[in-house]
Scaffold this motif. Structure first.
Motif, PDB file in Angstrom:
ATOM      1  N   PHE A  92      52.905  45.806  44.157  1.00  0.00           N
ATOM      2  CA  PHE A  92      52.769  46.499  45.242  1.00  0.00           C
ATOM      3  C   PHE A  92      52.127  47.928  45.230  1.00  0.00           C
ATOM      4  CE2 PHE A  92      56.432  43.385  45.427  1.00  0.00           C
ATOM      5  CZ  PHE A  92      56.058  42.843  46.603  1.00  0.00           C
ATOM      6  N   GLN A 116      51.875  47.788  50.673  1.00  0.00           N
ATOM      7  CA  GLN A 116      51.369  46.455  50.859  1.00  0.00           C
ATOM      8  C   GLN A 116      51.105  45.530  49.355  1.00  0.00           C
ATOM      9  OE1 GLN A 116      47.313  46.241  52.489  1.00  0.00           O
ATOM     10  NE2 GLN A 116      46.211  46.848  50.559  1.00  0.00           N
ATOM     11  N   ALA A 117      51.459  44.361  49.462  1.00  0.00           N
ATOM     12  CA  ALA A 117      51.202  43.612  48.316  1.00  0.00           C
ATOM     13  C   ALA A 117      49.892  43.471  47.992  1.00  0.00           C
ATOM     14  CB  ALA A 117      51.750  42.072  48.479  1.00  0.00           C
TER      15      ALA A 117
END
Length: 344
Positions: A66, A29-30
């Motif tokens: 990320f 995920q960012a």
């Protein structure tokens, strides 16, 4: 006609099965997004998942950080394009295989909890081998690739052979045709070699990373501050004209209460506040002195009984003498006129 039904029935089942198949597997995920970062489904925001086979792009001023499921960290700087090519996750919070393809741009990599052999980074000029490593790398428009080691060890292998990076700040520059520089300590001249002053923004400080991944860097590249073409350069600061300043004023001290002083006599006050010449002469002390001679005869004279003399009467007596003199002169003039008439 009836023979076509099994065919359409099988086609419908296959279509429904494809619709029901799960989407691509999320692999991370960012955690940081600046300006504009896009994925396969559109713009990526913080906490947005990224998936296997997804291409991540950044704008000319974009930045994305990320975090993968095994703890691997990847920073994607401005003007970049990268694809998460392979990701095979196991149940031990590590991956059996993680491969990314860097098409262009600038990146920072920090390995996670998986074995070093599980990681592989592909570039147009060759493959970066990871060994429990942190490093920056850049891929130019023509495929020229630069790798700068920050921690651990790494290797770069291309058509021209392999280079080992074992010391912090070791750098290798390779081209797709197999040309490759020996590993040497990085310095600002590498930007001239790459033909891009914006090639390593995380080392030069032109892009700031958050968290522990941002603590890495240095290598005497921080003084390189190329002009940002994606931003308008702010005008030089103009020193304001010095303003005239009054001399420093002493802090006002609380005023002390002054004792009330009697007001000084003033000419506007009533005459009775001050002795005046219009008062009767007997108010003055010097008239009471018996041994002081009178200045003018007839003024300030005292009667025999000791009472103040009435000098007004003296003035009237003086006026009577003047009236007698005038009468005497008139009589003489009258006698002269009478003698003159007799002589005629």
């Amino acid at each position: 006609m009836w023979g076509r039904r099994p065919f359409f029935h099988a086609l419908l089942i296959a279509f429904c099965s494809a619709q029901a198949s799960p989407a691509a597997e999320p692999v991370g995920q960012a955690v940081l997004i600046k300006t504009e970062v896009t994925g396969q489904a559109g713009p990526i925001a913080v906490n947005t998942s990224v998936h296997r086979d997804e291409r991540i792009r950044t704008s000319p001023s974009g930045l994305g950080q990320f975090l993968f499921r095994d703890g691997t960290k990847l920073a994607v700087g401005w003007g970049s394009s990268v694809v998460i090519d392979k990701y095979v996750f196991d149940d031990t919070q590590s991956v059996r295989k993680l491969t990314i393809k860097a098409a262009k741009g600038t990146f920072r990599w920090v390995s996670g909890n998986s074995k070093s052999s599980a990681y592989q980074i592909l570039t147009p000029a060759g493959t970066i081998g990871v060994r429990g490593t942190a490093f920056d790398f850049y891929v130019g428009p023509d495929g020229t690739t630069a790798v700068v080691l920050l921690n651990g060890a790494a290797s770069f292998c291309g058509p021209g052979g392999c280079r080992q990076l074992q010391q912090r700040c070791d750098c290798v520059v390779a081209k797709p045709n197999g040309d490759m520089t020996p590993a040497r300590r990085v310095d600002p001249s590498v930007l001239d070699t790459l033909g891009n002053l914006r090639a390593l923004p995380f080392l030069s400080g032109n892009q700031r990373l958050a968290g522990g991944i941002g603590m890495l860097g240095g290598c005497n590249m921080a003084s390189v501050m190329p002009e940002r073409k994606d931003r308008t350069r702010p005008p030089p600061a103009v020193a304001p004209a010095p303003q005239r300043q009054d001399p420093p004023q002493r802090q006002a001290e609380p005023q002390k209460e002054r004792p009330n002083k009697p007001d000084k006599p003033h000419h506007d006050r009533p005459h009775h506040d001050k002795p005046h010449h219009d008062r009767p002469h007997y108010d003055k002390p010097h008239h009471n002195k018996p041994d002081r001679p009178d200045k003018h005869e007839g003024h300030g004279r005292h009667d025999d009984d000791g009472k103040p003399g009435n000098h007004g009467l003296d003035h009237r007596e003086h006026g009577r003498h003047h009236d007698g003199d005038r009468d005497h002169k008139n009589d003489r003039n009258h006698d002269r006129n009478r003698d003159f008439k007799r002589g005629r």
